[in-house]
Design an enzyme around this catalytic site. Structure first.
Site, mmCIF file in Angstrom:
data_model
loop_
_atom_site.group_PDB
_atom_site.id
_atom_site.type_symbol
_atom_site.label_atom_id
_atom_site.label_comp_id
_atom_site.label_asym_id
_atom_site.label_seq_id
_atom_site.Cartn_x
_atom_site.Cartn_y
_atom_site.Cartn_z
ATOM 1 N N ARG A 175 0.944 -1.211 0.168
ATOM 2 C CA ARG A 175 0.033 0.026 0.094
ATOM 3 C C ARG A 175 0.997 1.171 -0.174
ATOM 4 O O ARG A 175 1.715 1.537 1.263
ATOM 5 C CB ARG A 175 -0.957 0.057 1.127
ATOM 6 N N SER A 244 -12.902 -3.372 0.603
ATOM 7 C CA SER A 244 -12.963 -2.692 2.168
ATOM 8 C C SER A 244 -14.496 -2.530 2.364
ATOM 9 O O SER A 244 -15.203 -2.235 1.411
ATOM 10 C CB SER A 244 -12.440 -1.652 2.197
ATOM 11 N N LYS A 273 -4.844 5.722 9.156
ATOM 12 C CA LYS A 273 -6.082 6.308 8.159
ATOM 13 C C LYS A 273 -6.853 7.155 9.101
ATOM 14 O O LYS A 273 -8.039 6.968 9.539
ATOM 15 C CB LYS A 273 -6.701 4.792 7.764
HETATM 16 C C1 LIG Z 1 -7.195 -5.667 3.902
HETATM 17 C C2 LIG Z 1 -7.445 -4.251 3.803
HETATM 18 N N1 LIG Z 1 -8.701 -3.729 4.140
HETATM 19 C C3 LIG Z 1 -9.091 -2.653 3.878
HETATM 20 C C4 LIG Z 1 -8.123 -1.797 3.214
HETATM 21 C C5 LIG Z 1 -8.522 0.005 2.940
HETATM 22 O O1 LIG Z 1 -8.706 0.113 1.486
HETATM 23 P P1 LIG Z 1 -9.162 1.352 0.859
HETATM 24 O O2 LIG Z 1 -10.454 1.684 1.628
HETATM 25 O O3 LIG Z 1 -9.263 1.389 -0.521
HETATM 26 O O4 LIG Z 1 -8.278 2.309 1.566
HETATM 27 P P2 LIG Z 1 -6.649 2.668 1.230
HETATM 28 O O5 LIG Z 1 -5.977 1.508 1.650
HETATM 29 O O6 LIG Z 1 -6.617 2.399 -0.516
HETATM 30 O O7 LIG Z 1 -6.274 3.820 1.691
HETATM 31 C C6 LIG Z 1 -6.740 -2.337 2.809
HETATM 32 N N2 LIG Z 1 -5.839 -1.599 2.239
HETATM 33 N N3 LIG Z 1 -6.637 -3.506 3.013
HETATM 34 C C1 LIG Z 2 -5.084 0.888 5.260
HETATM 35 C C2 LIG Z 2 -6.406 0.485 6.118
HETATM 36 N N1 LIG Z 2 -7.480 0.305 5.715
HETATM 37 C C3 LIG Z 2 -8.511 0.268 7.039
HETATM 38 C C4 LIG Z 2 -9.810 0.309 6.743
HETATM 39 O O1 LIG Z 2 -10.586 -0.079 7.721
HETATM 40 O O2 LIG Z 2 -10.270 0.400 5.533
HETATM 41 S S1 LIG Z 2 -7.655 0.448 8.331
HETATM 42 C C5 LIG Z 2 -6.307 0.854 7.672
HETATM 43 C C6 LIG Z 2 -4.968 1.157 8.288
HETATM 44 C C7 LIG Z 2 -4.658 0.103 9.550
HETATM 45 O O3 LIG Z 2 -3.299 0.451 9.851
HETATM 46 P P1 LIG Z 2 -2.734 0.229 11.568
HETATM 47 O O4 LIG Z 2 -2.895 -1.315 11.520
HETATM 48 O O5 LIG Z 2 -1.626 0.767 11.436
HETATM 49 O O6 LIG Z 2 -3.833 0.631 12.569
#
Ligand SMILES: Cc1ncc(COP(=O)(O)OP(=O)(O)O)c(N)n1
Ligand SMILES: Cc1nc(C(=O)O)sc1CCOP(=O)(O)O
Ligand SMILES: [Mg+2]
Length: 343
Positions: A175, A244, A273
């Site tokens: 990512r 997601s 996020k």
């Molecule tokens: C496993 C997983 N779950 C959720 C996310 C989040 O995807 P998204 O909502 O498109 O947000 P971004 O990661 O693109 O900022 C994820 N990456 N992976």
């Molecule tokens: C990339 C991402 N997506 C989310 C979702 O809920 O869609 S939460 C997330 C970030 C998770 O990071 P951490 O493990 O550092 O809290």
């Protein structure tokens, strides 16, 4: 001028050898479908092809066999002696079957016209078996991965991911929301190769085009990303597509649209996020009760709260900081995996 070396048994011998080769290869694939994937439909496809091969393997062809005078029996290639992974073993045997079927198709035409047609059809059946097998093998590996690392940008991204892979990680998502395309492509390529070296899956975030270019195992899409249908057109039928979700409506839509798995979160508020509000453990519990497809809890999960997420029903969790920012990513991975394996 070609030297005339063949006798009337040359064609039957070629057919006999390749009927054996195709049948043996199919048996190897069938065993994996049956015991590895526990997929009775794929196993049955193999069995039916084996039975059709047996029908063509008449006594007339069998008696043409002359093993002591076959110069090919002693020939082996060093690559036949080693198989580095199940993927490699399956690939080698699918190749062997396809080659044998092509030989049967071509020489079969000289023996009986129907034989050429039968083995041409079977060759196409094996292409479709291969496609199903690749997807199923990937998906089984996905489902058996309790811990999912989503990366964050870091100068040492490759060594952090490698350290986590050494700790037993089997699922990685790249990512990177800010780097230029060329940089993302270069890092994705390296991460994909690294993951495959450790027999782990590699998923690309957001970008189906990059997933396809680097031969990733899948792509992860959020609610603001391209549709699952469009991603499917880009990455083809055999790669995994994740979506997601933050609520039951998004979950139902993602499933209806053909997602292979869903993200469930953010479970807790997270600086990774910051603009996405937490959905809490209730939605985790809803996923446990209602999701017919694999789902992964994500957002703010670490060693301190992992047990609560597991108690709410999660069997698979995704983390960014808990591994990317750990002092020792191998140890952090092992600790997270140890808790997940007790669930
Ligand atoms: C496993 C997983 N779950 C959720 C996310 C989040 O995807 P998204 O909502 O498109 O947000 P971004 O990661 O693109 O900022 C994820 N990456 N992976
Ligand atoms: C990339 C991402 N997506 C989310 C979702 O809920 O869609 S939460 C997330 C970030 C998770 O990071 P951490 O493990 O550092 O809290
Ligand atoms: Mg996204």
């Amino acid at each position: 001028m070609l030297k005339e070396t063949h006798n009337s048994l040359s064609i039957p011998r070629i057919l006999d050898a390749n009927l054996n080769r195709a049948r043996e290869g199919l048996r190897i694939i069938e065993e994996w479908c049956r015991f590895g994937l526990e997929n009775s439909q794929l196993a049955d496809n193999c069995k039916q092809m084996r039975q059709e091969i047996a029908r063509w393997h008449t006594s007339e062809l069998r008696i043409a066999r002359d093993t002591p005078n076959d110069p090919g029996t002693a020939l082996t290639h060093p690559q036949e002696e080693t198989r580095s992974s199940i993927d490699h073993l399956l690939q080698a045997n699918l190749c062997r079957i396809q080659e044998a079927l092509r030989v049967l198709e071509e020489y079969g035409k000289l023996y009986q016209p129907q034989m050429g047609i039968a083995f041409k059809n079977m060759r196409y059946q094996v292409y479709s078996l291969e496609s199903n097998l690749v997807k199923q093998t990937r998906y089984e590996k996905y489902k058996k991965s309790p811990l999912y690392l989503v990366t964050s940008p870091d100068d040492n991204i490759l060594s952090i991911v490698e350290a986590a892979l050494q700790g037993g990680l089997t699922l990685v998502q790249y990512r990177d929301k800010n780097s230029e395309d060329t940089i993302q492509l270069e890092i994705a390529q390296k991460l994909c190769q690294l993951c495959h070296k450790y027999d782990a899956l590699f998923i690309m975030n957001d970008r189906a085009d990059i997933a396809l270019s680097v031969n990733a195992d899948g792509v992860h899409l959020g609610q603001q990303d391209i549709s699952i249908a469009l991603a499917r057109q880009i990455v083809g039928p055999n790669r995994i597509i994740g979506r997601s979700t933050t609520n039951p409506q998004e979950m139902a839509k993602a499933i209806a649209e053909g997602a292979d798995y869903i993200g469930v979160g953010p479970v807790y508020a997270t600086p990774t996020k910051p603009d996405k509000p937490a959905v809490g453990l209730d939605y985790v519990n809803y996923a446990k009760e209602n999701s017919p497809i694999p789902w992964v809890a994500i957002g703010g999960i670490d060693l301190n709260n992992l047990n609560d997420v597991i108690s709410a029903g999660a069997q698979q969790v995704a983390v960014v900081r808990a591994i990317m920012k750990a002092d020792n990513p191998t140890k952090a991975t092992q600790e997270l995996l140890a808790k997940l394996s007790l669930k």
